[in-house]
Structure formats: structure tokens, C-alpha cells
Design an enzyme around this catalytic site. Sequence first.
Site, PDB file in Angstrom:
ATOM      1  N   GLY A 290     -30.301   4.096 -11.582  1.00  0.00           N
ATOM      2  CA  GLY A 290     -29.309   5.051 -11.102  1.00  0.00           C
ATOM      3  C   GLY A 290     -29.061   4.893  -9.610  1.00  0.00           C
ATOM      4  N   SER A 291     -28.894   6.031  -8.929  1.00  0.00           N
ATOM      5  CA  SER A 291     -28.478   6.007  -7.518  1.00  0.00           C
ATOM      6  C   SER A 291     -29.518   5.414  -6.576  1.00  0.00           C
ATOM      7  CB  SER A 291     -28.116   7.417  -7.061  1.00  0.00           C
ATOM      8  OG  SER A 291     -26.971   7.871  -7.751  1.00  0.00           O
ATOM      9  N   THR A 292     -30.780   5.289  -7.015  1.00  0.00           N
ATOM     10  CA  THR A 292     -31.775   4.646  -6.145  1.00  0.00           C
ATOM     11  C   THR A 292     -31.462   3.162  -5.949  1.00  0.00           C
ATOM     12  OG1 THR A 292     -33.194   4.420  -8.095  1.00  0.00           O
ATOM     13  CG2 THR A 292     -33.690   6.228  -6.571  1.00  0.00           C
ATOM     14  N   PHE A 293     -30.550   2.620  -6.774  1.00  0.00           N
ATOM     15  CA  PHE A 293     -30.152   1.220  -6.614  1.00  0.00           C
ATOM     16  C   PHE A 293     -28.984   1.072  -5.636  1.00  0.00           C
ATOM     17  CE2 PHE A 293     -28.413  -2.921  -8.191  1.00  0.00           C
ATOM     18  CZ  PHE A 293     -29.562  -3.671  -8.019  1.00  0.00           C
TER      19      PHE A 293
END
Length: 598
Positions: A290-293
Site C-alpha cells: 500500500g502507501s508505504t511503497f
Amino acid sequence: MNKKKIFGFSRIVLVWILFFSGSSLLLGRLFYLQVMKGSWLTNKAKNQQTIILNTFQPRRTICDRNGIPLAIDTLAYDIFAHPLHFKKSTFDIANELYSILNLDVEYLQNLFIKNTTGICIAHQAPEQIANQIIAKNIEGIELVQHPKRYYPYKQLCADVIGYVNTLHEGQAGLELSCQESLQLQSPEVVSAIDGRGFLINDGIPRELFKQDSLCLQLTIDLDLQKASYLAIYDGIKKCNAKRGTVIILDPYTGAILALVTAPSYDPNVYYDFPIERFKNWPVIDLYEPGSTFKPINMAIALEAKAIKKNDFFYDEGCIQISDTIITNNNYYNKQFACDKNSHLNITDVLSNSSNVGMVHILQRLAPEIYYQWIQKLGLGNNVFLETDFPLSSYSSLKNILEFTSYNIESAVTSFGQGLAMTPIKLAQLYACLSNGGNIIRPYIVDGLFDIQNEKLFTLNNNIFDQNISLKRKLLKTKVFSPSTTEIVLDMLEEVIFNGTGSSCFLPGYRIGGKTGTSQKHAEQGGYSTKHILTSFAAIFPINNPQYVILSVIDEPSIPLSFGSNTAGPVVRSIIESLIRIKKIPPSIPTLTHHYYCK
């Protein structure tokens, strides 16, 4: 006269025939014994005249980076009762044993009445209990001594260390992957014995008493391991999650300083726990980050010169790619409104965790170029991340034809969906951002150390090699330039100070991080509308990175679960513990701050 001569000659011939026949039989027997059966008879004589002596060799101790034992060999006892040989009544024997073994008197009596011999009344009893029973000198009670692997910190290090079975063989974790290095080989010494089976003259050979005091030392810091376990255990309890994990990594060396999961298991009594707990899922299980990428994608776009530091992008709230409408943070309501966020610079895109903004940014890269960058990071179906653990860590990515043929693939990958990796892999990528752009190999085994805490061997493919250098060779690949990672680190600090990661803000300390919330795959295909994974990746301190901290929580079930309000507090708690344990002073003047979650 002639008859006498003939008779005498016949007797001579007969004697010679008998002599030659006997000699032939004797020679034949000798040939049979010496040639045909020689080896068998030699071995039989050797077995009757000698004995092979060996002793049980304990497994080496496993300890943390400071020499604190995490797995040690101890003595345990199986206690048997033989009522046939009791000199006292079963009631008296039961009364003597019940308080020591913490068993009911009536229960013991029933056991003694039902059987006359060979009753196991305690299994793997510790030495202090055995000593109490020995002191009572009860006839009919037998103690059978055997080695036992003891894990003093129980669930705390189970995922890292693993456990051994009743045969003292590693079955999970480092106990399995380092089996050959942990289990000492018992020397075999041949000694002569007499007809009664006693050793002749020399007694027991000295070789049997050689001791190995070497310790398998890990990179784990027990204090950080404790802090991480308490934080993730409390975190999954508060958000009623299925499970959770925390990884702390040294971004420059790749040393794993902490790795915990919750719920875990006690390796001392592993048989009391469900088998799925034995899997070290942060190293094995894939998930979509998700957004951690997004920070990784931002670094790709910057390094590829697709964007510049001061570029602006229009976030229209939602964007249609092929037949799919992509919105911001749309995990719970398909009718989520397309709120317009106006023009955002790239820092705002990351700080507000804008999916639409990330799609626009990565649209500046040709899909085939974007795919090549993802592969440079060590992501792909045939790319494995080797660690010290039994199984390799791998990732999942669409093939290049599918990725470049459908615009939706690169679009969803821009905000961390459509590709999958393990938590340890994501931690490795954040280490790359922290150390100036180098992909380093995570490891958890430091080497074999002696009692003076001096390293003797370094691990090579989970086997200790005396011929290789004691200084671990860092396996690193340059991916990003320091100027690129410096820009991304500044952006990550803004995420904490004034964005979705504000739940991790600590006055006086510079922290960088990113929240993540990703949908899980549904059994019927597509993405689930109910089950999600939340995560929070942090770099601390952001101005001089020393720690990469990743928390992943699987299926939190509180209303409106996001990385900011589930995994974020876990990371904040760990950083607070880090500050206390490592005595880290503040790096900036104390600031006031208003928390909010997105």
C-alpha cells in the site's frame, strides 16, 4: 610275500590319501576362514575386543548481540514409578510426591493402583525437582536423565530462534537453518575391553571430554526485542487484529535488531500451540504494502528524472484508468466522493498520501522503464531475498507483458497495490532510502563467539567457515543517489510533522515515516471490502538514520482502521523505548504539535 608287499603298499597309499585329504580339508577350511570369511571374522573379533565410546554433545548456546543466552541446553528428567518395588504404601508415596510434582494425591494413588511398573508421573522435570525427589530416596521411583533445550524468554524470541523436537533436532527458525552449526558432533573413540566388558588399563579416552564453549551470537538486541513485542502485542489487542509484526533494521549493515510477531508461541512447549504459529511470516508471507511503497516510487521518479523537487501535480480526488476509478483512501465506501485537493507539490502528495497524485507522477515514466526500476529493487517472481532463516523471502510482480499492456497495472503499483512482498523486503527498501541508496542484505546471525566474546567464525550459507574473513562482507547494490534519498527523507519527515504520520510525532525528535493501508485479496477474486493490512514504516532519527522500524498489522477490526491509528502508535511506542534504552538526546528544540489522522 607278494601279498604282504601289496598290503603294505596299500596301507601306505591309504595313509597318504588320508593325509592329503585331511590336509586339503584343513587348507580349504583355512582358505574359507582367512579369505572368504576373513573380513567378517576380523570385525567380529574387533567387536568382541573393543568398544566404541561416545558421549552426548549438547547444542551450542544461542545468545543476543550482548551475549545474553536465548537458547541453552539443560538437564531434564522423566520420573517413573514402579509400585511393584515400593517399600511403603501407595498413599505414603503419593503424599511424599504430590507437593513436589504439584499433583493431586488421589490422582497419584489411582496411577499406582492401576499399574505395577513403568508409570511416567512427570516428563521433562527440571533439575531442582529431580534433586528434591532424589533427596527423599524413595525405592521404586526412577529418574531418567536427558538433555532439554531451554528458551528462557519464551514467546519473545520464538519467531527468530524456533525450537527443537524430542530428538534435539531443529524444526523451525535458526534452530533449523543453523542445525549443522549448532549441533556438535560426538567424537567416536575405539577402546580395548576385557572379557567382562571393562576398559583395559587406559580407562576412558581424553577425547571424550573435549568441550565446546562457543556461542551462536545474533544481531538481535534483547531490550529492543522486548520493547517491540510489548508494543505489537498491545497494538493488535487494541485494534482487535488477527496478527502483527515488528522489524527493526540497521540500515547500514542490514543487521536485524528486532523481529517479533504476535501472537507467538512458547518454544519450550511448542506442542501446545497451533502449527501456523511456527511460521515466521514476516520473512515468508507476501502482502501488498500500500502507501508505504509510495516513498520508494517517489525515489524512482526522482532518480529517473521524471520529476523534480519543486514539481506540482493536480489532485482531482479521483481518476479513471481504463474501467477503474481510483480515489484517495477508498477502502470502506465505494461511493467515496472525489474531493478536489487542488495543486500539490510532491511533498504534499506524499504527506497527504494521495493515490491520484502518485498515479500522475508515475505516468511520467514509460511502463517498461518503471518495470525495470522495480526489478532493480529486487522485486519480481524469480527474485529471492536470502536471509539466515530456513526459507527465502520472495516477491510477486506481474510479468512485463501484462504490466506494460494494461495501464491499470502501473497505476495501482504507484500506490503500492498490484505487487506483493514480505515485510522484511519492505524494511530492506526503507534501509535503502536511509543509507544513501544501497540495497543491503538483512541478516540475523553475527557469528560464533568464544567465552571472551571474540568472534571466531562468520556464517557462510548457514555453515561456519574458518577460512573466510571474520569481517562480514556487506552485500550491497547501489540503486539511488544520495541526493535522491536526501529529498525523500525530507519528505518523510514532513509526513510525520504535518501529514498522515503525525501519530508518530515526538517533540524534540526528528522522525521520518509513512503510513500504509492496503486491501487484501478476496477468496472470490479481486480485493476484499472488509479485510485490510495496515502498516507504518519509520526511519529514526531522520537526520542521521540509525534504525528502520516497520510495523504491519493484519486485519485490524476497529472502525476506520488506517496505518496512522493502528500501526502508527506501535512504532511511536518503540521509538519512545529506543530513546530510553539507547539514551538518545533530542535533536531539535521542543515543538508543540496537533495530532490528526488521515
